[in-house]
Design an enzyme around this catalytic site. Structure first.
Site, PDB file in Angstrom:
ATOM      1  N   SER A 142       0.862  -1.196   0.000  1.00 23.03           N
ATOM      2  CA  SER A 142       0.000   0.000   0.000  1.00 23.03           C
ATOM      3  C   SER A 142       0.892   1.237   0.000  1.00 23.03           C
ATOM      4  O   SER A 142       2.099   1.139   0.283  1.00 23.03           O
ATOM      5  CB  SER A 142      -0.844  -0.024   1.285  1.00 23.03           C
ATOM      6  OG  SER A 142      -1.480   1.215   1.513  1.00 23.03           O
ATOM      7  N   TYR A 155      -2.238  -1.359  10.440  1.00 17.70           N
ATOM      8  CA  TYR A 155      -2.300  -1.556   8.983  1.00 17.70           C
ATOM      9  C   TYR A 155      -1.001  -1.058   8.329  1.00 17.70           C
ATOM     10  O   TYR A 155      -0.388  -1.764   7.525  1.00 17.70           O
ATOM     11  CB  TYR A 155      -3.511  -0.801   8.423  1.00 17.70           C
ATOM     12  CG  TYR A 155      -3.712  -0.971   6.930  1.00 17.70           C
ATOM     13  CD1 TYR A 155      -4.240  -2.139   6.409  1.00 17.70           C
ATOM     14  CD2 TYR A 155      -3.351   0.041   6.037  1.00 17.70           C
ATOM     15  CE1 TYR A 155      -4.422  -2.301   5.039  1.00 17.70           C
ATOM     16  CE2 TYR A 155      -3.528  -0.112   4.675  1.00 17.70           C
ATOM     17  CZ  TYR A 155      -4.067  -1.287   4.171  1.00 17.70           C
ATOM     18  OH  TYR A 155      -4.238  -1.442   2.817  1.00 17.70           O
TER      19      TYR A 155
HETATM   20  N1  LIG Z   1      -8.689  -0.363  -1.413  1.00 14.17           N
HETATM   21  C1  LIG Z   1      -7.621   0.354  -1.161  1.00 14.17           C
HETATM   22  O1  LIG Z   1      -7.689   1.575  -1.099  1.00 14.17           O
HETATM   23  C2  LIG Z   1      -6.273  -0.299  -0.970  1.00 14.17           C
HETATM   24  C3  LIG Z   1      -5.133   0.511  -1.018  1.00 14.17           C
HETATM   25  C4  LIG Z   1      -3.880  -0.072  -0.833  1.00 14.17           C
HETATM   26  C5  LIG Z   1      -3.787  -1.434  -0.601  1.00 14.17           C
HETATM   27  N2  LIG Z   1      -4.924  -2.192  -0.550  1.00 14.17           N
HETATM   28  C6  LIG Z   1      -4.767  -3.618  -0.298  1.00 14.17           C
HETATM   29  O2  LIG Z   1      -5.330  -4.324  -1.380  1.00 14.17           O
HETATM   30  C7  LIG Z   1      -5.714  -5.628  -0.952  1.00 14.17           C
HETATM   31  C8  LIG Z   1      -7.109  -5.931  -1.461  1.00 14.17           C
HETATM   32  O3  LIG Z   1      -8.027  -5.032  -0.835  1.00 14.17           O
HETATM   33  P1  LIG Z   1      -9.354  -4.496  -1.550  1.00 14.17           P
HETATM   34  O4  LIG Z   1      -9.209  -3.056  -1.711  1.00 14.17           O
HETATM   35  O5  LIG Z   1      -9.672  -5.330  -2.730  1.00 14.17           O
HETATM   36  O6  LIG Z   1     -10.399  -4.694  -0.351  1.00 14.17           O
HETATM   37  P2  LIG Z   1     -11.545  -5.765  -0.162  1.00 14.17           P
HETATM   38  O7  LIG Z   1     -11.982  -5.640   1.231  1.00 14.17           O
HETATM   39  O8  LIG Z   1     -12.551  -5.606  -1.250  1.00 14.17           O
HETATM   40  O9  LIG Z   1     -10.807  -7.170  -0.399  1.00 14.17           O
HETATM   41  C9  LIG Z   1     -10.036  -7.811   0.591  1.00 14.17           C
HETATM   42  C10 LIG Z   1     -10.387  -9.275   0.545  1.00 14.17           C
HETATM   43  O10 LIG Z   1      -9.527 -10.002   1.429  1.00 14.17           O
HETATM   44  C11 LIG Z   1     -10.325 -11.000   2.044  1.00 14.17           C
HETATM   45  N3  LIG Z   1      -9.710 -11.445   3.296  1.00 14.17           N
HETATM   46  C12 LIG Z   1      -9.599 -10.753   4.455  1.00 14.17           C
HETATM   47  N4  LIG Z   1      -9.050 -11.527   5.401  1.00 14.17           N
HETATM   48  C13 LIG Z   1      -8.786 -12.732   4.822  1.00 14.17           C
HETATM   49  C14 LIG Z   1      -8.228 -13.938   5.292  1.00 14.17           C
HETATM   50  N5  LIG Z   1      -7.802 -14.075   6.564  1.00 14.17           N
HETATM   51  N6  LIG Z   1      -8.103 -14.977   4.438  1.00 14.17           N
HETATM   52  C15 LIG Z   1      -8.546 -14.874   3.153  1.00 14.17           C
HETATM   53  N7  LIG Z   1      -9.084 -13.736   2.654  1.00 14.17           N
HETATM   54  C16 LIG Z   1      -9.216 -12.690   3.485  1.00 14.17           C
HETATM   55  C17 LIG Z   1     -11.662 -10.313   2.290  1.00 14.17           C
HETATM   56  O11 LIG Z   1     -12.701 -11.253   2.538  1.00 14.17           O
HETATM   57  C18 LIG Z   1     -11.835  -9.533   1.009  1.00 14.17           C
HETATM   58  O12 LIG Z   1     -12.548 -10.247   0.015  1.00 14.17           O
HETATM   59  C19 LIG Z   1      -5.557  -5.629   0.565  1.00 14.17           C
HETATM   60  O13 LIG Z   1      -4.348  -6.261   0.933  1.00 14.17           O
HETATM   61  C20 LIG Z   1      -5.497  -4.154   0.903  1.00 14.17           C
HETATM   62  O14 LIG Z   1      -4.827  -3.913   2.117  1.00 14.17           O
HETATM   63  C21 LIG Z   1      -6.163  -1.658  -0.745  1.00 14.17           C
END
Ligand SMILES: NC(=O)c1ccc[n+]([C@@H]2O[C@H](COP(=O)([O-])OP(=O)(O)OC[C@H]3O[C@@H](n4cnc5c(N)ncnc54)[C@H](O)[C@@H]3O)[C@@H](O)[C@H]2O)c1
Length: 256
Positions: A142, A155
């Site tokens: 991130s 986080y």
């Molecule tokens: N959305 C943002 O702004 C953003 C920015 C930077 C990084 N990220 C990172 O991107 C990645 C994806 O996030 P996203 O934005 O698609 O959010 P999201 O919440 O839509 O997706 C995250 C997914 O991870 C799954 N998950 C959580 N805990 C889990 C576990 N223990 N085992 C298996 N699956 C699990 C959730 O059920 C969910 O489907 C994450 O690592 C997040 O930290 C997101």
């Protein structure tokens, strides 16, 4: 024309979430066999059905559980013959609170999913890929892997930590053909940002989004498809000399 991932087998954790599903669809459209991994069977089934692609499969697993994570990778090799790409993308934002009010249980849960989950992916995918003579492991960090994040300390710590895992894995992989890189998105339009906006300013989510957006030179959040495009580059042979890198997909947010 053959897709950029023709014949490759890819496992994507967090596969029914915003970034994971967008990436799964793109990988499948580029010819990969894709295994989406996430916590909930029904959501995964809906995601695969909605994807409309023959190359999509799913497995339920908690990435923080070693037996489940090892099981997913073993089952993938047993069913599909190989493992070319692992996208360690599952993540949780955890509780949004000042450090002084953050329960230790919340810190531990964020670390378990965001750091131990990646550690377990590396631990169990590296030997498989090394035996095969190559592979690509992509980790979703991130902008919070470069900078602090007030009220999201666990986080931010977790997203810094996976850079250390990535770099160490690169040194261990050496010249085996296995490449490991991190992706660093800015705020992306998924459920996670809705939760963060709500946590930062309950009842004033639009104002929170505006404030966050004001820190992004591009003037908007990114999309899951824009992150997926970078994951595709790192998964494909186009990036065959790229390992140990940190790839920003952040509209310039970390330029400041
Ligand atoms: N959305 C943002 O702004 C953003 C920015 C930077 C990084 N990220 C990172 O991107 C990645 C994806 O996030 P996203 O934005 O698609 O959010 P999201 O919440 O839509 O997706 C995250 C997914 O991870 C799954 N998950 C959580 N805990 C889990 C576990 N223990 N085992 C298996 N699956 C699990 C959730 O059920 C969910 O489907 C994450 O690592 C997040 O930290 C997101």
């Amino acid at each position: 024309m053959a897709g950029r991932l023709q014949g490759k087998v890819a496992v994507i954790t967090g596969g029914s979430g915003g970034i994971g599903l967008a990436t799964g669809r793109l990988f499948a459209a580029e010819g990969a066999t894709v295994v989406l991994v996430d916590l909930d069977e029904a959501t995964l089934r809906a995601a695969v059905a909605d994807g409309g692609s023959a190359g999509m499969h799913h497995q339920v697993a908690d990435v923080s559980d070693e037996a489940q994570m090892r099981g997913v990778l073993q089952a993938t090799v047993a069913q599909h013959g190989r493992l070319d790409v692992l996208f360690c993308n599952a993540g949780t934002e955890g509780r949004i609170a000042p450090l002084a009010d953050m329960p230790v249980e919340d810190f531990d849960r964020v670390m378990a999913v965001n750091v131990r989950g990646v550690f377990l992916g590396l631990k169990h995918a590296l030997p498989v890929m090394q035996r095969q003579g190559g592979g690509s492991i992509i980790i979703t960090s991130s902008v919070a892997g470069f900078k602090g994040a007030a009220h999201l300390a666990p986080y931010a710590a977790s997203k810094h930590a996976v850079v250390g895992l990535m770099r160490s894995a690169v040194l261990e992989a050496g010249n085996t053909g296995v490449r490991i890189n991190t992706i660093h998105p800015s705020p992306i339009e998924t459920r996670m940002m809705r939760a963060i906006e709500q946590g930062r300013a309950p009842g004033a989510e639009a104002a929170a989004k505006q404030m966050i957006t004001s820190r992004i030179p591009a003037g908007r959040y990114g999309t899951a498809d824009e992150v997926a495009a970078t994951a595709l580059f790192l998964a494909s042979d186009d990036s065959r000399y790229c390992t140990g890198g940190r790839y920003s997909v952040d509209g310039g947010m970390t330029a400041a």
